[in-house]
Write a protein that holds these residues in place. Structure first.
Motif, mmCIF file in Angstrom:
data_model
loop_
_atom_site.group_PDB
_atom_site.id
_atom_site.type_symbol
_atom_site.label_atom_id
_atom_site.label_comp_id
_atom_site.label_asym_id
_atom_site.label_seq_id
_atom_site.Cartn_x
_atom_site.Cartn_y
_atom_site.Cartn_z
ATOM 1 N N ASP A 1 0.829 -1.208 0.000
ATOM 2 C CA ASP A 1 0.000 0.000 0.000
ATOM 3 C C ASP A 1 0.864 1.259 0.000
ATOM 4 O OD1 ASP A 1 -2.267 -1.636 0.029
ATOM 5 O OD2 ASP A 1 -2.302 -1.687 2.217
ATOM 6 N N ALA A 2 1.917 1.227 -0.839
ATOM 7 C CA ALA A 2 2.855 2.339 -1.059
ATOM 8 C C ALA A 2 3.745 2.654 0.152
ATOM 9 C CB ALA A 2 2.128 3.594 -1.525
ATOM 10 N N LYS A 3 3.768 1.776 1.162
ATOM 11 C CA LYS A 3 4.634 1.969 2.322
ATOM 12 C C LYS A 3 5.754 0.931 2.275
ATOM 13 C CE LYS A 3 0.816 3.623 5.049
ATOM 14 N NZ LYS A 3 -0.398 3.074 5.579
ATOM 15 N N PRO A 4 7.013 1.374 2.431
ATOM 16 C CA PRO A 4 8.133 0.424 2.403
ATOM 17 C C PRO A 4 8.014 -0.624 3.509
ATOM 18 C CG PRO A 4 8.928 2.687 2.372
ATOM 19 C CD PRO A 4 7.453 2.747 2.646
ATOM 20 N N VAL A 5 8.379 -1.851 3.164
ATOM 21 C CA VAL A 5 8.356 -2.970 4.106
ATOM 22 C C VAL A 5 9.720 -3.649 4.038
ATOM 23 C CG1 VAL A 5 7.328 -5.229 4.585
ATOM 24 C CG2 VAL A 5 5.874 -3.331 3.859
ATOM 25 N N GLU A 6 10.287 -3.975 5.203
ATOM 26 C CA GLU A 6 11.564 -4.688 5.229
ATOM 27 C C GLU A 6 11.361 -6.071 4.633
ATOM 28 O OE1 GLU A 6 14.910 -6.379 8.339
ATOM 29 O OE2 GLU A 6 13.309 -5.099 9.092
ATOM 30 N N LEU A 7 12.168 -6.399 3.674
ATOM 31 C CA LEU A 7 12.030 -7.662 2.961
ATOM 32 C C LEU A 7 12.732 -8.788 3.710
ATOM 33 C CD1 LEU A 7 10.664 -8.464 0.338
ATOM 34 C CD2 LEU A 7 12.822 -8.142 -0.810
ATOM 35 N N ASN B 1 10.803 -15.225 4.348
ATOM 36 C CA ASN B 1 9.450 -15.628 4.736
ATOM 37 C C ASN B 1 8.841 -14.462 5.502
ATOM 38 O OD1 ASN B 1 9.433 -18.353 3.699
ATOM 39 N ND2 ASN B 1 10.876 -18.829 5.325
ATOM 40 N N LEU B 2 8.209 -13.582 4.778
ATOM 41 C CA LEU B 2 7.695 -12.328 5.316
ATOM 42 C C LEU B 2 6.262 -12.501 5.791
ATOM 43 C CD1 LEU B 2 8.119 -9.230 5.585
ATOM 44 C CD2 LEU B 2 7.225 -9.053 3.274
ATOM 45 N N VAL B 3 5.957 -11.983 6.963
ATOM 46 C CA VAL B 3 4.595 -12.011 7.490
ATOM 47 C C VAL B 3 4.059 -10.581 7.476
ATOM 48 C CG1 VAL B 3 3.145 -12.537 9.481
ATOM 49 C CG2 VAL B 3 5.073 -14.023 8.932
ATOM 50 N N LEU B 4 2.923 -10.396 6.809
ATOM 51 C CA LEU B 4 2.277 -9.088 6.734
ATOM 52 C C LEU B 4 1.010 -9.104 7.565
ATOM 53 C CD1 LEU B 4 2.469 -8.479 2.883
ATOM 54 C CD2 LEU B 4 4.034 -7.622 4.632
ATOM 55 N N GLN C 1 -2.260 -3.395 -2.151
ATOM 56 C CA GLN C 1 -1.386 -3.451 -3.312
ATOM 57 C C GLN C 1 0.032 -3.818 -2.853
ATOM 58 O OE1 GLN C 1 -0.192 0.108 -5.825
ATOM 59 N NE2 GLN C 1 -1.935 -0.774 -6.939
ATOM 60 N N ILE C 2 0.543 -4.905 -3.409
ATOM 61 C CA ILE C 2 1.885 -5.396 -3.107
ATOM 62 C C ILE C 2 2.749 -5.073 -4.320
ATOM 63 C CG2 ILE C 2 3.248 -7.407 -2.430
ATOM 64 C CD1 ILE C 2 0.802 -6.820 -0.543
ATOM 65 N N THR C 3 3.821 -4.282 -4.114
ATOM 66 C CA THR C 3 4.663 -3.857 -5.220
ATOM 67 C C THR C 3 6.121 -4.210 -4.942
ATOM 68 O OG1 THR C 3 3.177 -1.981 -5.628
ATOM 69 C CG2 THR C 3 5.346 -1.903 -6.672
ATOM 70 N N PHE C 4 6.745 -4.884 -5.898
ATOM 71 C CA PHE C 4 8.168 -5.181 -5.833
ATOM 72 C C PHE C 4 8.897 -4.212 -6.749
ATOM 73 C CE2 PHE C 4 6.312 -9.174 -4.532
ATOM 74 C CZ PHE C 4 7.089 -9.494 -3.441
#
Length: 106
Positions: free
Chosen positions: A52-58, A61-64, A72-75
């Motif tokens: 959702d346009a917010k950076p996430v630490e990659l 095995n990522l848990v959201l 929206q998931i963007t790589f």
């Protein structure tokens, strides 16, 4: 945005990004019940992620933790560093009440 499809194996081919220094690959999912969802990646090499346009630490095995609704998931792909295609598996996290489904991208 241009629609692209993965191979039967689930890999989004690296060739789709050829000729660019960076590229974006995104998908949407609808969470009908809030909770945690796992994303499993074949490799983190050359990838960054936003939800959702917010950076996430990659993480491999990522848990959201997702609220109810569309997400929206963007790589962001560093094409020079990325040597393989992208494969993402989505799973309900153990013990999570989350229910989700993939949706079309707008």
């Amino acid at each position: 945005w241009t629609p692209a499809y993965s191979y039967v194996s689930g890999i989004l081919p690296r060739e789709l990004f050829a000729g660019n220094e960076a590229a974006l690959a995104r998908f949407e999912l609808e969470s009908t019940t809030a909770g945690t969802v796992q994303l499993k990646l074949n490799s983190m090499e050359g990838l960054s992620l936003t939800v959702d346009a917010k950076p996430v630490e990659l993480k491999k095995n990522l848990v959201l933790d997702l609220a109810r609704g569309r997400h929206q998931i963007t790589f962001i792909v560093d094409v020079k560093k990325r040597k393989t295609g992208i494969r993402v598996e989505l799973e309900e996290a153990p013990g999570s009440p989350a229910k989700f489904q993939l949706t079309g991208t707008q």
